[in-house]
Scaffold this motif. Structure first.
Motif, mmCIF file in Angstrom:
data_model
loop_
_atom_site.group_PDB
_atom_site.id
_atom_site.type_symbol
_atom_site.label_atom_id
_atom_site.label_comp_id
_atom_site.label_asym_id
_atom_site.label_seq_id
_atom_site.Cartn_x
_atom_site.Cartn_y
_atom_site.Cartn_z
ATOM 1 N N GLY B 9 -49.357 41.228 -67.810
ATOM 2 C CA GLY B 9 -50.544 41.630 -68.005
ATOM 3 C C GLY B 9 -51.432 41.189 -68.638
ATOM 4 O O GLY B 9 -51.397 39.442 -69.366
ATOM 5 N N PRO B 10 -53.152 41.321 -68.545
ATOM 6 C CA PRO B 10 -53.427 42.474 -67.475
ATOM 7 C C PRO B 10 -53.039 41.765 -65.838
ATOM 8 O O PRO B 10 -53.653 41.243 -66.201
ATOM 9 N N VAL B 11 -52.618 43.487 -65.656
ATOM 10 C CA VAL B 11 -53.799 43.081 -63.996
ATOM 11 C C VAL B 11 -55.150 44.039 -63.998
ATOM 12 O O VAL B 11 -55.189 44.970 -64.340
ATOM 13 N N THR B 12 -56.113 43.595 -63.490
ATOM 14 C CA THR B 12 -57.179 43.914 -63.169
ATOM 15 C C THR B 12 -57.492 43.808 -61.904
ATOM 16 O O THR B 12 -57.580 42.657 -61.157
ATOM 17 N N LEU B 13 -58.152 45.310 -61.465
ATOM 18 C CA LEU B 13 -58.051 45.788 -60.114
ATOM 19 C C LEU B 13 -59.834 46.491 -59.909
ATOM 20 O O LEU B 13 -59.662 47.032 -60.647
ATOM 21 N N SER B 14 -60.404 46.620 -58.671
ATOM 22 C CA SER B 14 -60.749 47.219 -58.492
ATOM 23 C C SER B 14 -60.597 48.868 -57.900
ATOM 24 O O SER B 14 -59.882 48.172 -57.065
ATOM 25 N N GLU B 15 -61.558 49.487 -57.464
ATOM 26 C CA GLU B 15 -60.714 50.745 -57.087
ATOM 27 C C GLU B 15 -60.750 50.981 -55.877
ATOM 28 O O GLU B 15 -60.972 49.935 -55.447
ATOM 29 N N GLU B 16 -59.506 50.968 -55.197
ATOM 30 C CA GLU B 16 -59.011 51.267 -53.698
ATOM 31 C C GLU B 16 -58.249 49.944 -53.626
ATOM 32 O O GLU B 16 -57.624 49.413 -52.394
ATOM 33 N N ALA B 17 -58.339 49.021 -54.586
ATOM 34 C CA ALA B 17 -57.776 47.702 -54.611
ATOM 35 C C ALA B 17 -56.299 47.975 -54.222
ATOM 36 O O ALA B 17 -55.374 48.786 -54.154
ATOM 37 N N PHE B 18 -54.835 47.115 -53.695
ATOM 38 C CA PHE B 18 -53.369 47.476 -53.477
ATOM 39 C C PHE B 18 -53.118 46.633 -55.041
ATOM 40 O O PHE B 18 -53.114 45.477 -55.116
ATOM 41 N N LEU B 19 -51.617 47.137 -55.029
ATOM 42 C CA LEU B 19 -51.881 46.798 -55.876
ATOM 43 C C LEU B 19 -50.151 46.847 -56.376
ATOM 44 O O LEU B 19 -49.269 47.094 -55.660
ATOM 45 N N THR B 20 -49.808 45.442 -56.658
ATOM 46 C CA THR B 20 -48.425 45.232 -57.266
ATOM 47 C C THR B 20 -47.764 44.760 -58.355
ATOM 48 O O THR B 20 -48.117 44.139 -58.946
ATOM 49 N N PHE B 73 -37.279 45.576 -58.151
ATOM 50 C CA PHE B 73 -37.658 46.954 -57.642
ATOM 51 C C PHE B 73 -38.651 47.090 -58.722
ATOM 52 O O PHE B 73 -40.064 47.153 -59.296
ATOM 53 N N HIS B 74 -39.991 46.469 -57.531
ATOM 54 C CA HIS B 74 -41.259 45.963 -57.546
ATOM 55 C C HIS B 74 -42.452 47.432 -57.380
ATOM 56 O O HIS B 74 -41.877 47.871 -56.343
ATOM 57 N N LEU B 75 -42.912 47.608 -57.905
ATOM 58 C CA LEU B 75 -44.099 48.687 -57.780
ATOM 59 C C LEU B 75 -45.346 48.408 -56.759
ATOM 60 O O LEU B 75 -46.205 47.365 -57.164
ATOM 61 N N GLU B 76 -45.693 49.595 -55.850
ATOM 62 C CA GLU B 76 -47.309 49.163 -54.981
ATOM 63 C C GLU B 76 -47.375 50.520 -54.651
ATOM 64 O O GLU B 76 -46.767 51.645 -55.147
ATOM 65 N N LYS B 77 -48.890 50.299 -54.866
ATOM 66 C CA LYS B 77 -49.640 51.545 -54.818
ATOM 67 C C LYS B 77 -50.578 50.939 -54.004
ATOM 68 O O LYS B 77 -51.445 49.862 -53.618
ATOM 69 N N GLY B 78 -50.492 51.123 -52.530
ATOM 70 C CA GLY B 78 -52.201 51.048 -51.474
ATOM 71 C C GLY B 78 -53.263 50.671 -51.700
ATOM 72 O O GLY B 78 -53.974 49.835 -51.551
ATOM 73 N N SER B 79 -54.001 52.014 -52.932
ATOM 74 C CA SER B 79 -54.855 52.669 -52.843
ATOM 75 C C SER B 79 -55.223 52.824 -54.800
ATOM 76 O O SER B 79 -55.039 53.543 -54.666
ATOM 77 N N VAL B 80 -55.385 51.956 -55.701
ATOM 78 C CA VAL B 80 -55.249 52.564 -56.787
ATOM 79 C C VAL B 80 -56.836 52.660 -57.492
ATOM 80 O O VAL B 80 -57.686 52.725 -56.370
ATOM 81 N N GLN B 81 -57.099 53.816 -58.461
ATOM 82 C CA GLN B 81 -57.971 54.749 -59.427
ATOM 83 C C GLN B 81 -57.689 54.305 -60.172
ATOM 84 O O GLN B 81 -56.732 53.794 -61.220
ATOM 85 N N VAL B 82 -58.955 54.730 -60.588
ATOM 86 C CA VAL B 82 -59.692 54.274 -62.287
ATOM 87 C C VAL B 82 -58.360 54.803 -63.177
ATOM 88 O O VAL B 82 -58.015 54.341 -64.149
ATOM 89 N N SER B 83 -57.869 56.032 -62.476
ATOM 90 C CA SER B 83 -57.232 57.159 -63.762
ATOM 91 C C SER B 83 -56.017 56.116 -63.367
ATOM 92 O O SER B 83 -55.203 57.263 -64.168
ATOM 93 N N ASP B 84 -55.463 56.094 -62.840
ATOM 94 C CA ASP B 84 -54.766 54.015 -62.505
ATOM 95 C C ASP B 84 -54.170 53.389 -63.933
ATOM 96 O O ASP B 84 -53.249 53.217 -64.230
#
Lengths: 116, 114
Positions: B9-20, B73-84
């Motif tokens: 890392g760090p992995v930096t994303l905007s809210e609602e982006a896809f995470l892997t 064992f990749h972790l994914e989330k379709g829409s990240v939030q600031v609280s993540d």
């Protein structure tokens, strides 16, 4: 919801001094773990207890670290004397059974140690 | 010996982006696999787990599938939030041996911006 308790949350000490950390696992959990987490790294197992017995202390620096779980409930991890390289987060975790179960481990909030 | 490798890392994303967040492992047999999350100043919390090949663990919108063929064992989330925003750790519990030891990766810090 039951939680793993640890104290103190923060500890600052000078090198060559003795420090001790305490952990109270979730009630009824037979297995207790102590991990060390150096800043920027993942936790590394120091010692594992099954009830009051040590089942893995292969990564514990035994010349200065000791751990006990006398009645098979709460546990104390001690460092004497502390060295600068011991600055880290010390995490305690517990799980219900341990042996052969590959269960979820539940972690406490940790004790952050700074050695000056 | 057994080990876990995570993407740096760090992995930096905007809210609602896809995470892997990528995680691969080296182990004999069939380990159990876990994702733990650590919020600032706190201990580790279990996020999800999988105990055998092709199992999918899921929780709070996060998912990960145990891929034996690629040892991943990749972790994914379709829409990240600031609280993540937190540090995410991939871990394995070896299948060999009688006790429930966890081996962790180095962690991947995720920062989500509004």
């Amino acid at each position: 919801e039951a939680e793993v308790a640890q104290s103190p949350r923060y500890k600052i000490t000078e090198k060559s001094q003795a420090v001790a950390f305490w952990c109270d696992p979730i009630s009824g959990h037979a297995t207790l773990y102590w991990y060390r987490q150096i800043l920027g790294q993942g936790p590394e197992l120091l010692v594992q207890f099954q009830d009051e017995s040590v089942v893995d202390d292969s990564q514990l620096p035994k010349d200065r670290f000791s751990a006990e779980r006398l009645k098979g409930v709460d546990s104390t991890l001690k460092i004497q004397p502390a060295e600068l390289g011991d600055s880290a987060m010390y995490l305690c975790a517990s799980s219900p059974l341990g042996q052969g179960a590959r269960e979820t481990q539940y972690f406490g909030p940790g004790t952050r140690l700074l050695v000056l | 010996g057994d080990s876990v490798t995570q993407m740096e890392g760090p992995v930096t994303l905007s809210e609602e982006a896809f995470l892997t967040i990528n995680c691969t492992y080296t182990a004999t047999g069939y380990p159990s696999l876990f994702w733990y999350v650590q919020y600032p100043g706190e201990g580790l919390q279990l996020l999800l787990k999988a105990t055998k090949a092709d199992d999918k663990g899921s929780n709070k919108g996060f998912e990960a599938t145990y891929r034996k063929e690629t040892t991943s064992f990749h972790l994914e989330k379709g829409s990240v939030q600031v609280s993540d925003s937190a540090v995410y750790f991939c871990a394995l519990a070896p299948s060999a041996g009688g006790y429930n030891k966890l081996i962790f990766g180095a962690g991947t810090r995720l920062a989500v911006h509004p």
